[in-house]
Every structure is written in C-alpha cells, then in structure tokens.
Design a protein around this motif. Sequence first.
Motif, mmCIF file in Angstrom:
data_model
loop_
_atom_site.group_PDB
_atom_site.id
_atom_site.type_symbol
_atom_site.label_atom_id
_atom_site.label_comp_id
_atom_site.label_asym_id
_atom_site.label_seq_id
_atom_site.Cartn_x
_atom_site.Cartn_y
_atom_site.Cartn_z
ATOM 1 N N ASP A 282 62.140 51.129 14.189
ATOM 2 C CA ASP A 282 62.174 51.926 12.966
ATOM 3 C C ASP A 282 61.387 51.216 11.856
ATOM 4 N N CYS A 283 61.612 49.924 11.738
ATOM 5 C CA CYS A 283 60.926 49.133 10.713
ATOM 6 C C CYS A 283 59.421 49.121 10.969
ATOM 7 N N LYS A 284 59.037 48.953 12.248
ATOM 8 C CA LYS A 284 57.613 48.948 12.610
ATOM 9 C C LYS A 284 56.974 50.284 12.278
ATOM 10 N N ASP A 285 57.626 51.371 12.645
ATOM 11 C CA ASP A 285 57.060 52.700 12.417
ATOM 12 C C ASP A 285 56.875 52.979 10.928
ATOM 13 N N LEU A 286 57.886 52.664 10.122
ATOM 14 C CA LEU A 286 57.780 52.891 8.684
ATOM 15 C C LEU A 286 56.778 51.918 8.069
ATOM 16 N N LYS B 107 53.323 53.302 8.583
ATOM 17 C CA LYS B 107 53.021 54.359 7.616
ATOM 18 C C LYS B 107 52.674 53.759 6.258
ATOM 19 N N ALA B 108 53.416 52.734 5.860
ATOM 20 C CA ALA B 108 53.138 52.076 4.583
ATOM 21 C C ALA B 108 51.762 51.425 4.610
ATOM 22 N N LEU B 109 51.443 50.750 5.711
ATOM 23 C CA LEU B 109 50.141 50.094 5.836
ATOM 24 C C LEU B 109 49.012 51.121 5.792
ATOM 25 N N ALA B 110 49.180 52.220 6.515
ATOM 26 C CA ALA B 110 48.160 53.273 6.526
ATOM 27 C C ALA B 110 47.965 53.873 5.133
ATOM 28 N N GLY B 111 49.038 53.888 4.339
ATOM 29 C CA GLY B 111 48.964 54.419 2.979
ATOM 30 C C GLY B 111 48.558 53.381 1.943
ATOM 31 N N ASP C 57 55.063 46.890 0.831
ATOM 32 C CA ASP C 57 56.097 47.616 1.569
ATOM 33 C C ASP C 57 55.964 47.341 3.069
ATOM 34 N N ALA C 58 54.734 47.383 3.567
ATOM 35 C CA ALA C 58 54.501 47.145 4.989
ATOM 36 C C ALA C 58 54.947 45.732 5.373
ATOM 37 N N ILE C 59 54.583 44.749 4.570
ATOM 38 C CA ILE C 59 54.956 43.363 4.854
ATOM 39 C C ILE C 59 56.475 43.223 4.866
ATOM 40 N N TYR C 60 57.130 43.820 3.885
ATOM 41 C CA TYR C 60 58.591 43.772 3.820
ATOM 42 C C TYR C 60 59.204 44.386 5.081
ATOM 43 N N LEU C 61 58.709 45.543 5.491
ATOM 44 C CA LEU C 61 59.276 46.240 6.651
ATOM 45 C C LEU C 61 59.025 45.488 7.958
ATOM 46 N N ARG D 72 52.105 42.533 10.809
ATOM 47 C CA ARG D 72 52.265 41.843 9.525
ATOM 48 C C ARG D 72 51.021 41.016 9.218
ATOM 49 N N SER D 73 50.401 40.433 10.244
ATOM 50 C CA SER D 73 49.149 39.698 10.056
ATOM 51 C C SER D 73 48.078 40.617 9.472
ATOM 52 N N ALA D 74 47.989 41.836 9.986
ATOM 53 C CA ALA D 74 46.999 42.795 9.478
ATOM 54 C C ALA D 74 47.266 43.125 8.011
ATOM 55 N N ALA D 75 48.521 43.354 7.669
ATOM 56 C CA ALA D 75 48.875 43.680 6.285
ATOM 57 C C ALA D 75 48.587 42.505 5.350
ATOM 58 N N LEU D 76 48.927 41.306 5.794
ATOM 59 C CA LEU D 76 48.677 40.113 4.983
ATOM 60 C C LEU D 76 47.181 39.897 4.788
ATOM 61 N N ALA D 77 46.397 40.132 5.827
ATOM 62 C CA ALA D 77 44.943 39.988 5.712
ATOM 63 C C ALA D 77 44.375 41.003 4.730
#
Length: 118
Positions: free
Chosen positions: A29-33, A36-40, A45-49, A67-72
């Motif tokens: 659930d956390c990964k899926d949400l 969506k946050a990362l895509a938006g 939010d993505a890092i937190y999830l 999370r690596s992708a979001a942090l980058a």
Amino acid sequence: WEGRHLELWMAEVAEALLPGGVEGSTADDCKDLGNKALAGGKLEDAIYLYTLGLKKREGCHILHSNRSAALAKKGDFVSALDDADACVRIKPDWARGHGRRGAALEGRELLGDALAAY
C-alpha cells in the motif's frame, strides 16, 4: 513547512489515504501510494511513504530502489546512493538497482563509478 511540522502533516495525509491507515496498511500500500506521489512530483510524500513501507517490510529491494529514485530527483544523491547500495546488496541480480546506483553516482559527479555501475 519544515522538520517536525512537515512530518506530522505527511503522517496525517498518509493516515487518510492509505487503506487501513498508517497502522493497518501494508508495505505494498505504501509503495503504491508512494509511486503515485513520485509520479505527481510530490517527492517528500513519496520518500515518507517508501520509508514507511520499509518499516513494514525491512529489506525490500523495490522500496529501496523507489526511495533512491525519489531522493535522486530531490537532489539528495548521497542518500540516493545509500538506498541504491542497499538495493544491490539485497538483490544483486536486479538490473534496476544497478541503474539507481549509477544515477546516484552520476548525480555526485563520480562519472567513472557511474559508468561501471551501469
């Protein structure tokens, strides 16, 4: 919104959006949400999830990779590399982890190391 205020706000949002709330949700659930946050473009939010998902399923290579992708994307290449390294340690035969590692190294301008990672 910084520090603790931001963290509390994200926890409230996650509680409202995750199936079963923060406690009742799964790592998926956390990964899926988080996806969506990362895509938006909602990187914090993505890092937190993804972090929440890792608390629910430690050692999940996909959550470390995401999370690596979001942090980058946020420009935090040191932390992105930490997650990419964790991903590669957990699942060394998964090409995406090596790609995340290469991207983090490239962001740190370690081009030779990045090329070797790719």
